[in-house]
Enzyme design. Structure first.
Site, PDB file in Angstrom:
ATOM      1  CG  ASP A  97      53.891  41.960  34.911  1.00 11.85           C
ATOM      2  OD1 ASP A  97      54.961  42.562  34.694  1.00 11.85           O
ATOM      3  OD2 ASP A  97      52.832  42.546  35.146  1.00 11.85           O
ATOM      4  CB  VAL A  99      55.888  42.263  40.994  1.00  9.95           C
ATOM      5  CG1 VAL A  99      55.492  43.607  40.416  1.00  9.95           C
ATOM      6  CG2 VAL A  99      55.427  42.141  42.446  1.00  9.95           C
ATOM      7  CG  ASP A 100      50.072  38.314  41.710  1.00  9.03           C
ATOM      8  OD1 ASP A 100      49.414  39.302  42.089  1.00  9.03           O
ATOM      9  OD2 ASP A 100      49.608  37.171  41.621  1.00  9.03           O
ATOM     10  CG  ASP A 101      51.538  45.196  44.371  1.00 10.80           C
ATOM     11  OD1 ASP A 101      51.630  44.761  45.530  1.00 10.80           O
ATOM     12  OD2 ASP A 101      51.353  46.403  44.126  1.00 10.80           O
ATOM     13  CB  THR A 105      48.303  45.025  35.912  1.00 11.29           C
ATOM     14  OG1 THR A 105      48.316  46.324  36.506  1.00 11.29           O
ATOM     15  CG2 THR A 105      48.845  45.084  34.509  1.00 11.29           C
ATOM     16  CE1 TYR A 157      61.518  42.370  40.507  1.00  5.38           C
ATOM     17  CE2 TYR A 157      60.087  44.256  40.921  1.00  5.38           C
ATOM     18  CZ  TYR A 157      60.309  42.882  40.934  1.00  5.38           C
ATOM     19  OH  TYR A 157      59.328  42.040  41.381  1.00  5.38           O
TER      20      TYR A 157
HETATM   21  P1  G4P Z   1      49.713  43.258  39.234  1.00  5.65           P
HETATM   22  O1  G4P Z   1      48.404  43.051  38.535  1.00  5.65           O
HETATM   23  O2  G4P Z   1      50.848  42.631  38.481  1.00  5.65           O
HETATM   24  O3  G4P Z   1      49.667  42.884  40.678  1.00  5.65           O
HETATM   25  O4  G4P Z   1      50.094  44.753  39.155  1.00  5.65           O
HETATM   26  P2  G4P Z   1      49.406  46.050  39.816  1.00  5.65           P
HETATM   27  O5  G4P Z   1      48.264  46.444  38.945  1.00  5.65           O
HETATM   28  O6  G4P Z   1      49.161  45.852  41.256  1.00  5.65           O
HETATM   29  O7  G4P Z   1      50.531  47.145  39.682  1.00  5.65           O
HETATM   30  C1  G4P Z   1      51.469  46.963  38.785  1.00  5.65           C
HETATM   31  C2  G4P Z   1      52.437  48.130  38.743  1.00  5.65           C
HETATM   32  O8  G4P Z   1      53.033  48.337  40.024  1.00  5.65           O
HETATM   33  C3  G4P Z   1      53.509  47.714  37.823  1.00  5.65           C
HETATM   34  O9  G4P Z   1      54.077  48.819  37.209  1.00  5.65           O
HETATM   35  C4  G4P Z   1      54.492  47.074  38.776  1.00  5.65           C
HETATM   36  O10 G4P Z   1      55.753  47.047  38.191  1.00  5.65           O
HETATM   37  C5  G4P Z   1      54.410  48.009  39.957  1.00  5.65           C
HETATM   38  N1  G4P Z   1      54.797  47.393  41.237  1.00  5.65           N
HETATM   39  C6  G4P Z   1      53.995  46.804  42.145  1.00  5.65           C
HETATM   40  N2  G4P Z   1      54.698  46.398  43.212  1.00  5.65           N
HETATM   41  C7  G4P Z   1      55.986  46.729  42.968  1.00  5.65           C
HETATM   42  C8  G4P Z   1      57.209  46.593  43.717  1.00  5.65           C
HETATM   43  O11 G4P Z   1      57.251  46.065  44.824  1.00  5.65           O
HETATM   44  N3  G4P Z   1      58.322  47.092  43.133  1.00  5.65           N
HETATM   45  C9  G4P Z   1      58.317  47.697  41.909  1.00  5.65           C
HETATM   46  N4  G4P Z   1      59.475  48.141  41.428  1.00  5.65           N
HETATM   47  N5  G4P Z   1      57.185  47.865  41.168  1.00  5.65           N
HETATM   48  C10 G4P Z   1      56.043  47.375  41.708  1.00  5.65           C
HETATM   49  P3  G4P Z   1      53.468  49.430  35.922  1.00  5.65           P
HETATM   50  O12 G4P Z   1      52.678  50.613  36.290  1.00  5.65           O
HETATM   51  O13 G4P Z   1      52.763  48.365  35.151  1.00  5.65           O
HETATM   52  O14 G4P Z   1      54.713  49.894  35.138  1.00  5.65           O
HETATM   53  P4  G4P Z   1      56.096  49.153  34.814  1.00  5.65           P
HETATM   54  O15 G4P Z   1      56.972  49.458  35.971  1.00  5.65           O
HETATM   55  O16 G4P Z   1      55.847  47.686  34.668  1.00  5.65           O
HETATM   56  O17 G4P Z   1      56.506  49.822  33.580  1.00  5.65           O
HETATM   57 MG    MG Z   2      54.650  45.589  35.399  1.00  9.89          MG
END
Ligand code: G4P
Ligand code: MG
Length: 172
Positions: A97, A99-101, A105, A157
């Site tokens: 993936d 980012v690990d936020d 997820t 990104y």
């Molecule tokens: P994690 O387990 O990987 O930490 O993910 P988490 O559930 O916290 O949230 C994931 C969603 O938040 C992802 O999008 C991820 O891309 C987005 N996200 C978190 N931090 C950032 C950041 O700093 N910048 C950007 N651009 N995105 C961030 P998603 O809902 O899964 O959709 P997608 O964008 O991957 O399609």
């Molecule tokens: Mg993602």
């Protein structure tokens, strides 16, 4: 009022981070047989990683944020592997993936994949944000790789950019 600080990365930055991620994976001795990319953010990093790791990439779609960018109660499957699921049993998997936020997820996805009894499972993310995490990496996970450790700021990104020249300028 000044905009909150954001971190910008160019495609060039991303490529180099993926290369260093691949080097970390290699020097750990972990040899995945297949990759699973979490969409959509994990698609491009996984494709670049394939250049260095040379293994097939399967994709899953998980959404944790709704249309207003508010976290949902729980991550949801948008698209899942279905018939590919059987191929996971006994295999060495690398989950990819961007980012690990919050880690929510990642944890959800790892637990789903673990149900299919992989032989080993590892995680690779481009960026890990240093922060308190809502999710955990389950103890069955053999390796955790992060290309870069970052402060808890919003990351921009290149694939999200409307103006790629501005993105490049801000990435310097
Ligand atoms: P994690 O387990 O990987 O930490 O993910 P988490 O559930 O916290 O949230 C994931 C969603 O938040 C992802 O999008 C991820 O891309 C987005 N996200 C978190 N931090 C950032 C950041 O700093 N910048 C950007 N651009 N995105 C961030 P998603 O809902 O899964 O959709 P997608 O964008 O991957 O399609
Ligand atoms: Mg993602």
């Amino acid at each position: 009022m000044a905009e909150p600080a954001k971190l910008y990365f160019s495609y060039n930055d991303i490529h180099k981070t993926v290369k260093s991620l691949a080097q970390q994976i290699k020097s750990s001795g972990y040899e995945p047989e297949l990759m699973v990319a979490i969409g959509t953010g994990g698609f491009i990093p996984a494709r670049i990683l394939k250049t260095f790791v040379e293994k097939p990439v399967y994709t899953v779609g998980i959404s944790y944020y709704d249309r207003e960018n508010k976290p949902k109660d729980a991550p949801q499957k948008i698209q899942w592997i279905d018939e590919v699921e059987q191929k996971l049993e006994g295999k060495k998997i690398l989950l990819v993936d961007e980012v690990d936020d919050s880690r929510a997820t990642l944890e959800y996805c790892l637990r789903e994949l673990l149900k299919h009894k992989p032989r080993e499972i590892a995680v690779a993310v481009l960026h890990n944000k240093r922060k308190d995490k809502r999710g955990i990496i389950p103890e069955e996970v053999d390796h955790y790789f992060a290309g870069r450790e970052l402060d808890d700021l919003w990351i921009c990104y290149p694939w999200d950019a409307d103006d790629i020249d501005y993105q490049d300028k801000m990435s310097k």
